[in-house]
Design an enzyme around this catalytic site. Structure first.
Site, PDB file in Angstrom:
ATOM      1  N   GLU A  96       0.310  -6.690  23.157  1.00  0.00           N
ATOM      2  CA  GLU A  96       1.196  -4.394  23.113  1.00  0.00           C
ATOM      3  C   GLU A  96       0.072  -3.914  24.304  1.00  0.00           C
ATOM      4  OE1 GLU A  96       1.828  -3.534  19.472  1.00  0.00           O
ATOM      5  OE2 GLU A  96       0.406  -1.719  19.769  1.00  0.00           O
TER       6      GLU A  96
ATOM      7  N   ILE B 170       2.461   3.022   2.330  1.00  0.00           N
ATOM      8  CA  ILE B 170       3.751   2.955   2.920  1.00  0.00           C
ATOM      9  C   ILE B 170       4.620   1.928   2.335  1.00  0.00           C
ATOM     10  CG2 ILE B 170       4.635   2.577   5.306  1.00  0.00           C
ATOM     11  CD1 ILE B 170       1.867   2.955   6.446  1.00  0.00           C
TER      12      ILE B 170
ATOM     13  N   ARG C  23       1.077  -5.052  12.179  1.00  0.00           N
ATOM     14  CA  ARG C  23       0.292  -5.243  13.374  1.00  0.00           C
ATOM     15  C   ARG C  23       1.209  -5.950  13.675  1.00  0.00           C
ATOM     16  NH1 ARG C  23      -0.970  -0.742  13.587  1.00  0.00           N
ATOM     17  NH2 ARG C  23      -3.082  -0.437  13.642  1.00  0.00           N
TER      18      ARG C  23
ATOM     19  N   GLY D  75       0.902  -1.577  -0.357  1.00  0.00           N
ATOM     20  CA  GLY D  75      -0.180  -0.110  -0.021  1.00  0.00           C
ATOM     21  C   GLY D  75       0.680   1.234  -0.315  1.00  0.00           C
TER      22      GLY D  75
ATOM     23  N   HIS E 195       5.212   0.535  19.062  1.00  0.00           N
ATOM     24  CA  HIS E 195       4.655   1.233  18.647  1.00  0.00           C
ATOM     25  C   HIS E 195       4.809   2.414  17.993  1.00  0.00           C
ATOM     26  CE1 HIS E 195       0.162  -0.313  16.417  1.00  0.00           C
ATOM     27  NE2 HIS E 195       0.677   1.209  16.569  1.00  0.00           N
TER      28      HIS E 195
HETATM   29  C1  8YV Z   1      -1.037   4.847  15.419  1.00  0.00           C
HETATM   30  C2  8YV Z   1      -0.770   3.105  14.072  1.00  0.00           C
HETATM   31  O1  8YV Z   1       0.491   5.673  15.978  1.00  0.00           O
HETATM   32  O2  8YV Z   1      -1.956   4.162  12.414  1.00  0.00           O
HETATM   33  C3  8YV Z   1      -1.286   3.222  12.295  1.00  0.00           C
HETATM   34  O3  8YV Z   1      -2.257   2.342  11.551  1.00  0.00           O
HETATM   35  O4  8YV Z   1      -0.537   2.000  14.074  1.00  0.00           O
HETATM   36  C4  8YV Z   1      -0.316   4.092  14.183  1.00  0.00           C
HETATM   37  O5  8YV Z   1       0.418   5.330  13.868  1.00  0.00           O
HETATM   38  C5  8YV Z   1      -2.432   4.474  16.049  1.00  0.00           C
HETATM   39  O6  8YV Z   1      -2.436   3.680  15.253  1.00  0.00           O
HETATM   40  C6  8YV Z   1      -2.658   5.296  17.080  1.00  0.00           C
HETATM   41  O7  8YV Z   1      -4.455   5.252  17.276  1.00  0.00           O
END
Ligand code: 8YV
Length: 329
Positions: free
Chosen positions: A267, A157, A238, A155, A285
């Site tokens: 986590e 990222i 994740r 995707g 995270h």
């Molecule tokens: C966030 C993340 O900090 O965007 C995401 O999916 O894992 C992180 O960037 C997190 O989700 C905050 O709720």
């Protein structure tokens, strides 16, 4: 009557403050996970909510919330939310894509480099006072330049990581649910391969795919066994994608050179077997955690919530909806 929204944890007060213009805001003062009962109680008399990955919300949590119309998740990943259940209840769900892409890609690269070049391990060793003599063979790692980068989940990222790899003269392979258009492949200088090929060819495997129950423990003992013993694994997606016990075993048995992990299955608890290992870089995270990006995420989530509840310039059209298509049907 003014609408009421719940903000599930302290987020930048100056940004979240924009909600006061339109809503009564029920703000949570302390960071932390809420029990399902606490979440249900908080949502009970709210029209909307601003939540994070700390807040799992499914049918049970919204059963007693007849007014709830919108949930704005601060994060691109929204596996904390049962989107089909929320959609069935007519609740608009939004997330925060795009604003975190480059920051998260930067961090993925940093974590991969730290794992490959043993940076945190070396620092710990030095701080422990073990550096008594410079030697030629101290803490030798693997190279990034000229190696094969394998991206699982291509995707936004994943593509950001691929673009960075060009500067390191890496060969880029990727695997994704669907193959990308040729133009994007060319721009990312990335070649599509099947999962087995990706695992076998990887010098550095990076996980950037969304979590789904189908992808649970996708990287298990069998997958790790297909990788080179000199390879590294980086996970910024994740925790549930990786069988952490199998990973710890592979790292301890030198069947994988190193790993960089930013996310964990339970986590904030971290598997003690991983904590005991030196060849894994562990971060809490924080991949999207530059100040500017975290502020941009909260700002986008606030815009989404205001619009989803029918206010502001985008009234009724939140900028980044997750389930708009399904709700219309
Ligand atoms: C966030 C993340 O900090 O965007 C995401 O999916 O894992 C992180 O960037 C997190 O989700 C905050 O709720």
């Amino acid at each position: 009557m003014r609408s009421r929204v719940w903000v599930s944890q302290p987020l930048f007060a100056d940004i979240v403050g924009r909600l006061h213009e339109h809503f009564d805001v029920v703000a949570t003062e302390h960071v932390g996970k809420h029990s399902p009962q606490q979440i249900a109680a908080a949502l009970a008399d709210c029209d909307g909510a601003l939540v994070t990955l700390n807040d799992p919300i499914a049918a049970a949590e919204i059963a007693g919330a007849p007014r709830l119309r919108a949930i704005a998740n601060v994060g691109v990943g929204y596996n904390n939310l049962d989107v089909p259940a929320l959609t069935r209840a007519g609740i608009v769900v939004t997330n925060t894509p795009d604003v975190l892409t480059e920051t998260t890609a930067d961090f993925g690269f940093a974590l991969m480099m730290a794992a490959a070049r043993r940076i945190t391990e070396a620092e710990r060793w030095l701080r422990e006072g073990q550096w008594r003599q410079w030697s030629f063979e101290t803490l030798l790692g693997g190279d990034l330049h000229g190696s094969t980068l394998a991206i699982l989940g291509m995707g936004r990222i994943g593509q950001g990581i691929a673009r960075r790899a060009a500067g390191f003269d890496m060969r880029v392979l990727y695997h994704n649910r669907s193959r990308l258009p040729e133009t994007v492949e060319r721009e990312c200088r990335a070649q599509y391969v099947d999962l087995d090929m990706l695992l076998a060819q990887a010098d550095h495997l990076v996980l950037v795919l969304p979590y789904s129950p189908q992808a649970h423990h996708l990287i298990d003992a069998a997958a790790l066994a297909k990788m080179k013993p000199t390879a590294t694994l980086t996970n910024i997606a994740r925790g549930g994608l990786v069988d952490e016990d199998a990973l710890a075993e592979a790292l301890a048995g030198a069947r994988l050179a190193a790993a960089g992990l930013d996310v964990y299955e339970g986590e904030p608890a971290v598997n003690p077997r991983l904590l005991a290992l030196r060849n894994v870089v562990l971060t809490p995270h924080i991949a999207s955690g530059s100040l500017a990006t975290r502020r941009a995420m909260v700002s986008l989530a606030v815009d989404n919530l205001i619009a989803a509840l029918g206010f502001g310039p985008d009234a009724g059209r939140p900028p980044t909806p997750v389930n708009a298509g399904q709700l219309k049907r």
